[in-house]
Motif scaffolding. Sequence first.
Motif, PDB file in Angstrom:
ATOM      1  N   GLN A  22       0.866  -1.174   0.000  1.00 42.59           N
ATOM      2  CA  GLN A  22       0.000   0.000   0.000  1.00 42.59           C
ATOM      3  C   GLN A  22       0.907   1.230   0.000  1.00 42.59           C
ATOM      4  O   GLN A  22       1.727   1.400   0.895  1.00 42.59           O
ATOM      5  N   SER A  29      -5.649   0.803   6.624  1.00 44.10           N
ATOM      6  CA  SER A  29      -6.267  -0.489   6.356  1.00 44.10           C
ATOM      7  C   SER A  29      -6.843  -1.037   7.651  1.00 44.10           C
ATOM      8  O   SER A  29      -6.321  -0.779   8.731  1.00 44.10           O
ATOM      9  N   SER A  32      -4.158  -5.836   7.262  1.00 43.54           N
ATOM     10  CA  SER A  32      -3.198  -5.840   6.158  1.00 43.54           C
ATOM     11  C   SER A  32      -2.083  -6.844   6.389  1.00 43.54           C
ATOM     12  O   SER A  32      -1.657  -7.072   7.513  1.00 43.54           O
ATOM     13  N   SER A  43      -3.074   1.218  10.604  1.00 39.68           N
ATOM     14  CA  SER A  43      -3.712  -0.070  10.384  1.00 39.68           C
ATOM     15  C   SER A  43      -4.323  -0.547  11.694  1.00 39.68           C
ATOM     16  O   SER A  43      -3.719  -0.393  12.756  1.00 39.68           O
ATOM     17  N   HIS A  46      -1.980  -5.326  11.573  1.00 40.16           N
ATOM     18  CA  HIS A  46      -0.987  -5.373  10.501  1.00 40.16           C
ATOM     19  C   HIS A  46       0.010  -6.511  10.708  1.00 40.16           C
ATOM     20  O   HIS A  46       0.512  -6.709  11.800  1.00 40.16           O
TER      21      HIS A  46
END
Length: 126
Positions: A22, A29, A32, A43, A46
């Motif tokens: 990304q 996110s 992710s 995130s 992650h």
Amino acid sequence: CISKSNEHGLDFGFGGSFTGTQIGIGNYSEYSEGVQLGAGNFSDEHYGVQVGVVSASERLALGLQIGALVSISDEIDAGIQIAPICYAGEGNYLQFGLITIRENREGENKPLYKRISPLLGFRRKK
């Protein structure tokens, strides 16, 4: 690009969930697996690497956070933080930075000066 679908490959901007890379000025996110590269990386959960001016995750499940300014994570299952200022909550981790800060463990009430250290910080889950 704002997406709440599952993304695979390369995502520019904001995505719901993704596996891959990304890239953007600001990346977000929910979940992710992969790499986030940008000025601000955020995130909820992650697995992988975050590289940016600010890198933050609610839960860094497994990975590496690198921040030019700050690295923040509420929980790290197994990971490393590298930034001038590192902040982390519960988990198993190493921190490398000018200032490293760790949250109190549940039930602890240590003063802030006992949870800050220069250059190196670490924690193992009990």
